[in-house]
Design a protein around this motif. Sequence first.
Motif, short mmCIF file in Angstrom:
data_model
loop_
_atom_site.label_atom_id
_atom_site.label_comp_id
_atom_site.label_asym_id
_atom_site.label_seq_id
_atom_site.Cartn_x
_atom_site.Cartn_y
_atom_site.Cartn_z
N ALA A 238 0.84 -1.21 0.00
CA ALA A 238 0.00 0.00 0.00
C ALA A 238 0.87 1.25 0.00
N ILE A 239 0.53 2.20 -0.85
CA ILE A 239 1.32 3.43 -0.99
C ILE A 239 0.42 4.63 -0.69
N ALA A 240 0.89 5.50 0.19
CA ALA A 240 0.05 6.62 0.63
C ALA A 240 -0.35 7.51 -0.55
N VAL A 241 -1.56 8.01 -0.45
CA VAL A 241 -2.10 8.94 -1.45
C VAL A 241 -1.92 10.35 -0.90
N ASP A 242 -1.50 11.29 -1.74
CA ASP A 242 -1.53 12.69 -1.31
C ASP A 242 -2.54 13.44 -2.19
N GLU A 243 -2.43 14.78 -2.23
CA GLU A 243 -3.48 15.49 -2.97
C GLU A 243 -3.37 15.29 -4.48
N HIS A 244 -2.27 14.65 -4.95
CA HIS A 244 -2.15 14.37 -6.39
C HIS A 244 -2.34 12.89 -6.71
N GLY A 245 -2.85 12.14 -5.75
CA GLY A 245 -3.07 10.70 -6.00
C GLY A 245 -1.98 9.84 -5.38
N ILE A 246 -1.88 8.61 -5.83
CA ILE A 246 -0.89 7.67 -5.26
C ILE A 246 0.51 8.27 -5.45
N ALA A 247 1.32 8.22 -4.37
CA ALA A 247 2.60 8.95 -4.40
C ALA A 247 3.77 8.00 -4.11
N PRO A 248 4.19 7.24 -5.11
CA PRO A 248 5.29 6.29 -4.85
C PRO A 248 6.62 7.00 -4.63
N THR A 249 7.42 6.47 -3.73
CA THR A 249 8.76 7.01 -3.47
C THR A 249 9.76 6.00 -4.03
N PRO A 250 11.04 6.38 -4.14
CA PRO A 250 12.03 5.39 -4.63
C PRO A 250 12.05 4.14 -3.76
N ALA A 251 11.80 4.29 -2.44
CA ALA A 251 11.82 3.10 -1.56
C ALA A 251 10.73 2.11 -1.96
N ASP A 252 9.59 2.62 -2.46
CA ASP A 252 8.51 1.71 -2.85
C ASP A 252 8.96 0.80 -3.99
N LEU A 276 -1.13 15.48 -13.78
CA LEU A 276 -0.48 14.97 -14.99
C LEU A 276 0.93 14.45 -14.69
N PRO A 277 1.78 15.22 -13.93
CA PRO A 277 3.12 14.68 -13.65
C PRO A 277 3.05 13.33 -12.94
N ARG A 278 2.08 13.16 -12.03
CA ARG A 278 1.96 11.90 -11.30
C ARG A 278 1.54 10.78 -12.24
N ARG A 279 0.68 11.12 -13.20
CA ARG A 279 0.26 10.09 -14.18
C ARG A 279 1.47 9.64 -14.99
N GLN A 280 2.29 10.65 -15.38
CA GLN A 280 3.46 10.29 -16.19
C GLN A 280 4.46 9.47 -15.37
N GLN A 281 4.60 9.87 -14.09
CA GLN A 281 5.52 9.14 -13.21
C GLN A 281 5.08 7.66 -13.08
N LEU A 282 3.78 7.48 -12.92
CA LEU A 282 3.26 6.11 -12.73
C LEU A 282 3.48 5.26 -13.99
N LEU A 283 3.26 5.89 -15.16
CA LEU A 283 3.48 5.15 -16.41
C LEU A 283 4.96 4.79 -16.56
N THR A 284 5.85 5.72 -16.16
CA THR A 284 7.29 5.45 -16.26
C THR A 284 7.68 4.31 -15.33
N ILE A 285 7.16 4.35 -14.10
CA ILE A 285 7.49 3.29 -13.14
C ILE A 285 6.99 1.94 -13.67
N ALA A 286 5.75 1.95 -14.18
CA ALA A 286 5.19 0.69 -14.70
C ALA A 286 6.10 0.15 -15.81
N GLY A 287 6.59 1.06 -16.66
CA GLY A 287 7.47 0.64 -17.76
C GLY A 287 8.76 0.03 -17.21
N ARG A 288 9.31 0.71 -16.18
CA ARG A 288 10.59 0.25 -15.61
C ARG A 288 10.47 -1.18 -15.06
#
Length: 490
Positions: A238-252, A276-288
Amino acid sequence: MLSELLLTEMARLSQQDNMPLHRQLYEAMRRAILDGKLAAGDRLPSSRELTQDLKLSRNTVVAALNQLAVEGYLLSRVGSGTYINENLPRSQARARNSHIPTHLPRLSRRGTALSTTFCANQLEIQPFTPGIADFSAFPVALWQRLQNKHWRMTYPEMLDYSYSGGHAPLRRAVADYLRVFRSVPLEVDQVIITSGTQQSLELCAQLLADHGDTVWLEDPAYWGAVKAFMATGLHTHAIAVDEHGIAPTPADENHAPRLIYTTPSHQYPTGAVMSLPRRQQLLTIAGRHDAWILEDDYDSEFRFSGPPLSSLAGLDQDQRVLYLGSFSKVLYPGLKLGYLVVPKRLVAAFKQAHYDLNRPGQMPLQAALAEFIELGHFASALRRARHSYAQRRECLLQALQPCLGQHAHISGAEQGLHLCLRLPNQLDDKALALRIGNLGLTVRALSAYCVHRNDARGLVIGYGYAPLAAIERYGPVLARAIQSELALLD
Ligand SMILES: Cc1ncc(COP(=O)(O)O)c(C=O)c1O
């Protein structure tokens, strides 16, 4: 005497299963009733007395008593207390009179976890229950006519299982809707009709992850998703949500995800809209991690303010987002129809597995729904619902105004059928929700949706189910209960 009996049974239950205290007390009392140790018509000690005798918190005692009352074991008589119901349902009375063993069935560890955690209260449908739409507005007569028509026209294939991913006209109608309103680039073949989001989630978990693989979830989370992943043996991170949605950190990222489950357009339950930045971050992480993203777009039909949002699937260049939608909110939940849009490379595998695992069918129903959409009834139902929910939302926001300030603010009111009143950490939101429950109103504590975190308090308040007149009437009652709790903090 009663307290000794209950404490002994609770001690046994706590060794046997890792149950929360209120569940232990509930189970101990239920058994005492079924075994005849508490006789029909007996008066129970008050919750205050039980609290003292058992040395438990009042919330624990009240939660257990409420559950027993909801299930019909206890009856309250105004002014004179709580009694054991003399007319227990027949199956329960039989268990009591015969010597059928009443101890807990031996469930699997997974079965025990599934039946004791994140359980929706049975007394769900009252003003302010979150997650429920007003299905009283559904045009039943019209629906009946359409269904009759399709039953009359039904030919034998329509009575068989469906191996093509659902009725073609319904899949076409869904594809047209998603292309225009959710900017999902798709071909009809990618749409699979399911019996709703729950089945879509199970199918994704079964096909895309192995037992023990990790799924990232939002914290706080949608219970239905937590359960679907528990049931399929996945490890949830489980990853904490902030005001921009799910907020993964490098530790996650040390917990490499195979699946990422998210509600980006209106996080359930906080209401955060993923930036939008969070959406892009999530897509990048999923790709990685070569992971799949499951986008649950459960209430995007109801957007009241702010620019229209496009879906995460619409940004996906890599074909790794699966898009999940449901007819539960716009039409009615018992319809049990939803859809899953899968990337092209997954279409064949999903259709095959859906057929083998679920034996989907209900083709005449799907045909009636397709026509309902094609003839424009879905669009008008949506228009009417939007208008009506916008009024209810406005009315609730007005009612909650006096509560807002230093200690409380609202999140997630731009869309959907619920909003979240955020409260300070020192406030016990579960106790407040129980107190409000005793007024005959259902709100849910934000902390009850938390998986790991301990820093989110608030109330999740629905405005979809209650008619405007009920919100006008009970909104101020709700606000007063909240205000009196907040006053204790000053
Ligand atoms: C976050 C979320 N997803 C999906 C759903 C709908 O699920 P289903 O189609 O299984 O009724 C709900 C219903 O409350 C929900 O809150």
